[in-house]
Design a protein around this motif. Structure first.
Motif, PDB file in Angstrom:
ATOM      1  N   LEU A 218      20.062  49.366  26.854  1.00 50.40           N
ATOM      2  CA  LEU A 218      20.400  48.250  27.741  1.00 50.40           C
ATOM      3  C   LEU A 218      21.848  47.810  27.610  1.00 50.40           C
ATOM      4  CD1 LEU A 218      17.224  45.979  27.657  1.00 50.40           C
ATOM      5  CD2 LEU A 218      18.017  47.458  29.494  1.00 50.40           C
ATOM      6  N   GLU A 219      22.413  47.870  26.413  1.00 44.33           N
ATOM      7  CA  GLU A 219      23.809  47.462  26.271  1.00 44.33           C
ATOM      8  C   GLU A 219      24.715  48.400  27.069  1.00 44.33           C
ATOM      9  OE1 GLU A 219      24.395  44.517  24.984  1.00 44.33           O
ATOM     10  OE2 GLU A 219      22.215  44.544  24.776  1.00 44.33           O
ATOM     11  N   HIS A 220      24.393  49.678  27.056  1.00 41.87           N
ATOM     12  CA  HIS A 220      25.146  50.648  27.854  1.00 41.87           C
ATOM     13  C   HIS A 220      24.973  50.353  29.342  1.00 41.87           C
ATOM     14  CE1 HIS A 220      26.620  54.467  29.431  1.00 41.87           C
ATOM     15  NE2 HIS A 220      25.464  54.622  30.053  1.00 41.87           N
ATOM     16  N   ILE A 221      23.741  50.073  29.770  1.00 38.50           N
ATOM     17  CA  ILE A 221      23.466  49.793  31.189  1.00 38.50           C
ATOM     18  C   ILE A 221      24.223  48.548  31.646  1.00 38.50           C
ATOM     19  CG2 ILE A 221      21.686  49.118  32.851  1.00 38.50           C
ATOM     20  CD1 ILE A 221      21.575  52.055  32.093  1.00 38.50           C
ATOM     21  N   LYS A 222      24.212  47.505  30.839  1.00 36.29           N
ATOM     22  CA  LYS A 222      24.928  46.279  31.198  1.00 36.29           C
ATOM     23  C   LYS A 222      26.417  46.571  31.402  1.00 36.29           C
ATOM     24  CE  LYS A 222      21.951  43.314  28.352  1.00 36.29           C
ATOM     25  NZ  LYS A 222      21.944  42.450  27.146  1.00 36.29           N
ATOM     26  N   ALA A 265      25.419  36.779  29.117  1.00 33.14           N
ATOM     27  CA  ALA A 265      26.526  35.893  29.483  1.00 33.14           C
ATOM     28  C   ALA A 265      27.892  36.465  29.139  1.00 33.14           C
ATOM     29  CB  ALA A 265      26.341  34.523  28.824  1.00 33.14           C
ATOM     30  N   GLU A 266      28.055  36.992  27.940  1.00 35.88           N
ATOM     31  CA  GLU A 266      29.383  37.438  27.524  1.00 35.88           C
ATOM     32  C   GLU A 266      29.871  38.608  28.365  1.00 35.88           C
ATOM     33  OE1 GLU A 266      31.995  38.310  23.495  1.00 35.88           O
ATOM     34  OE2 GLU A 266      29.793  38.248  23.370  1.00 35.88           O
ATOM     35  N   ILE A 267      29.027  39.619  28.565  1.00 30.45           N
ATOM     36  CA  ILE A 267      29.448  40.790  29.334  1.00 30.45           C
ATOM     37  C   ILE A 267      29.547  40.476  30.821  1.00 30.45           C
ATOM     38  CG2 ILE A 267      27.063  41.647  29.447  1.00 30.45           C
ATOM     39  CD1 ILE A 267      30.256  43.790  29.478  1.00 30.45           C
ATOM     40  N   PHE A 269      29.423  37.162  32.617  1.00 28.48           N
ATOM     41  CA  PHE A 269      30.288  36.036  32.969  1.00 28.48           C
ATOM     42  C   PHE A 269      31.724  36.277  32.508  1.00 28.48           C
ATOM     43  CE2 PHE A 269      26.424  32.963  32.505  1.00 28.48           C
ATOM     44  CZ  PHE A 269      25.850  33.525  33.630  1.00 28.48           C
ATOM     45  N   GLY A 270      31.861  36.899  31.363  1.00 21.04           N
ATOM     46  CA  GLY A 270      33.192  37.086  30.805  1.00 21.04           C
ATOM     47  C   GLY A 270      33.974  38.232  31.404  1.00 21.04           C
ATOM     48  N   SER A 271      33.277  39.204  32.028  1.00 23.37           N
ATOM     49  CA  SER A 271      33.953  40.433  32.441  1.00 23.37           C
ATOM     50  C   SER A 271      33.809  40.816  33.907  1.00 23.37           C
ATOM     51  CB  SER A 271      33.437  41.606  31.593  1.00 23.37           C
ATOM     52  OG  SER A 271      33.601  41.366  30.214  1.00 23.37           O
ATOM     53  N   CYS A 272      32.846  40.257  34.626  1.00 22.42           N
ATOM     54  CA  CYS A 272      32.605  40.675  36.013  1.00 22.42           C
ATOM     55  C   CYS A 272      33.523  39.902  36.970  1.00 22.42           C
ATOM     56  CB  CYS A 272      31.151  40.446  36.396  1.00 22.42           C
ATOM     57  SG  CYS A 272      30.708  41.135  37.998  1.00 22.42           S
ATOM     58  N   HIS A 273      34.191  40.619  37.855  1.00 19.38           N
ATOM     59  CA  HIS A 273      35.245  40.034  38.678  1.00 19.38           C
ATOM     60  C   HIS A 273      34.785  39.494  40.035  1.00 19.38           C
ATOM     61  CE1 HIS A 273      38.129  42.822  36.250  1.00 19.38           C
ATOM     62  NE2 HIS A 273      37.738  41.769  35.562  1.00 19.38           N
ATOM     63  N   VAL A 274      33.518  39.114  40.148  1.00 18.88           N
ATOM     64  CA  VAL A 274      33.095  38.428  41.368  1.00 18.88           C
ATOM     65  C   VAL A 274      33.784  37.068  41.425  1.00 18.88           C
ATOM     66  CG1 VAL A 274      30.863  39.598  41.604  1.00 18.88           C
ATOM     67  CG2 VAL A 274      31.033  37.507  40.210  1.00 18.88           C
ATOM     68  N   ASP A 275      33.808  36.476  42.608  1.00 17.80           N
ATOM     69  CA  ASP A 275      34.470  35.177  42.773  1.00 17.80           C
ATOM     70  C   ASP A 275      33.586  34.011  42.344  1.00 17.80           C
ATOM     71  OD1 ASP A 275      36.972  36.079  44.065  1.00 17.80           O
ATOM     72  OD2 ASP A 275      35.613  36.780  45.630  1.00 17.80           O
ATOM     73  N   PHE A 289      22.685  25.248  29.645  1.00 14.08           N
ATOM     74  CA  PHE A 289      23.996  25.556  30.228  1.00 14.08           C
ATOM     75  C   PHE A 289      24.969  26.214  29.249  1.00 14.08           C
ATOM     76  CE2 PHE A 289      22.866  21.782  33.006  1.00 14.08           C
ATOM     77  CZ  PHE A 289      22.597  22.548  34.133  1.00 14.08           C
ATOM     78  N   LYS A 290      24.597  26.353  27.990  1.00 17.69           N
ATOM     79  CA  LYS A 290      25.543  26.864  26.987  1.00 17.69           C
ATOM     80  C   LYS A 290      26.128  28.237  27.341  1.00 17.69           C
ATOM     81  CE  LYS A 290      23.640  24.239  23.100  1.00 17.69           C
ATOM     82  NZ  LYS A 290      22.918  24.317  21.801  1.00 17.69           N
ATOM     83  N   PRO A 291      25.364  29.148  27.945  1.00 15.04           N
ATOM     84  CA  PRO A 291      25.956  30.443  28.290  1.00 15.04           C
ATOM     85  C   PRO A 291      27.133  30.345  29.257  1.00 15.04           C
ATOM     86  CG  PRO A 291      23.559  30.601  28.302  1.00 15.04           C
ATOM     87  CD  PRO A 291      23.898  29.143  28.184  1.00 15.04           C
ATOM     88  N   LEU A 292      27.275  29.207  29.935  1.00 16.25           N
ATOM     89  CA  LEU A 292      28.393  29.040  30.869  1.00 16.25           C
ATOM     90  C   LEU A 292      29.741  28.985  30.146  1.00 16.25           C
ATOM     91  CD1 LEU A 292      26.974  26.411  33.417  1.00 16.25           C
ATOM     92  CD2 LEU A 292      26.944  28.911  33.557  1.00 16.25           C
TER      93      LEU A 292
END
Length: 374
Positions: A218-222, A265-267, A269-275, A289-292
């Motif tokens: 799953l980490e690879h898939i994410k 959240a980290e992979i 929210f932190g890395s995906c370039h959607v607007d 809300f902490k993952p935000l």
């Protein structure tokens, strides 16, 4: 207008199908009316819907997905190299109810055809824009092409050109969606949304435990899903906004996964370039809300108002939750919407049309009280 997308008061996309539309679709399936006659009913009912969206305070509008049976299959099956097929059973289990057992499969080389029917669907929707309202198009995320055929399936059945060739498959998914994004942009689309249940599943301990037990990395898939999305978005025009809606299932007011956003959240929210992200936050199943804290410049549309049940949320409670979320994402980067659409499939959720519009008015009321630019 386009600089304000996503809007402070926004929507996910689907709306309850009116009875006239349900009757027309049934008549078409039974051979009692022609495709042209069905389209005339769809056109009429979409015009009525858009007027209601505008009248109830929204700045953007959709066609309610009125021309679809499913939020995803109609689009995916119309791609070159795909076809819709019957399924013995759904590979996901909804709580209490199950949709019609049907899915899609990859049969050949993936591509986005120039005559994909959703382009004509958007063309009609675009004609209903005015200087105060923007047409929003929703399509399934590219991740769904891989998730449904290679992750949910215990024994993936792919054509020879993709069997055992993950990189080739992902590259063709990228190419297909880059063409799709360009085609919608060329038709005048400036607000495009990717609907995605993969990340909702990856939030579920039950589902991820099952996938890992089957040997899925799953980490690879994410990482691959984020890489694919970012490559599709790499040279997106500046005046095109692309958002992602993360869903945990929405058939007849039920769901198929639960769990907070922390595992993704980290992979994501932190890395995906959607607007922007449309995030479900209407129940405890979505966590806190902490993952935000991993949000990296994207806008966050808080799905605090459920589309699954009729009871109206307390406006003061909603304002308190927006304030709570603003501890992790600035208020200027927050917006409000229902948690999902009202009819991810043509059957629709279990509430009335008036109850649906009461939810939309509540979104608008609260947003206008929280943000001056709503």
């Amino acid at each position: 207008m386009t600089k304000k997308i996503p809007f402070r008061k926004d929507i996910v996309g689907s709306f309850l199908r009116p009875q006239a539309l349900k009757d027309a679709r049934a008549a078409f399936e039974e051979g009692r009316i022609s495709a042209r006659e069905l389209k005339a009913v769809e056109d009429r009912e979409i015009r009525i819907l858009v007027e209601k969206e505008k009248a109830n305070g929204l700045r953007d509008f959709t066609d309610g997905e009125f021309r679809r049976s499913f939020w995803h299959l109609d689009f995916l099956a119309a791609l070159t190299g795909c076809e819709q097929v019957a399924a013995k059973a759904w590979s996901v289990h909804f709580e209490g109810k199950q949709p019609k057992a049907t899915t899609f499969r990859i049969t050949g080389e993936l591509d986005f055809p120039k005559d994909h029917p959703f382009l004509a669907h958007f063309r009609f929707l675009k004609s209903l824009e005015d200087e105060d309202h923007v047409a929003k198009m929703t399509i399934p995320s590219p991740s769904m092409l891989h998730l449904m055929t290679c992750v949910r399936e215990e024994n993936p059945k792919l054509p020879d050109l993709y069997a055992g060739k993950e990189d080739v498959l992902f590259q063709d998914i990228i190419s297909t969606y880059r063409k799709a994004v360009k085609a919608f942009y060329d038709e005048g689309c400036r607000y495009l949304q990717f609907d995605d249940t993969s990340w909702g599943e990856f939030c579920s301990k039950e589902k991820t435990d099952d996938y890992r037990a089957r040997g899925v990395d799953l980490e690879h898939i994410k990482r691959k899903y984020v890489e694919v999305l970012n490559e599709i978005l790499r040279d997106k025009p500046d005046d095109l906004t692309i958002t992602m809606h993360i869903c945990r299932g929405n058939f007849r007011s039920t769901w198929f996964s639960s769990g907070g956003y922390e595992p993704v959240a980290e992979i994501l929210f932190g890395s995906c370039h959607v607007d922007g992200f449309f995030l479900e936050y209407d129940s405890d199943r979505a966590g806190d809300f902490k993952p935000l804290r991993f949000i990296n410049g994207q806008k966050v549309v808080l799905g605090l108002i459920t589309s699954k049940t009729a009871a109206l949320e307390n406006p003061e409670d909603l304002k308190a939750r927006i304030k709570e979320a603003s501890a992790y994402v600035s208020l200027d980067h927050l917006c409000l919407s229902p948690q999902c659409g009202f009819a991810s499939t043509e059957e629709g959720n279990i509430l009335t049309e008036e109850e649906q519009w009461a939810k939309i008015r509540l979104v608008c009321q609260v947003a206008e009280e929280v943000w001056q630019d709503a």
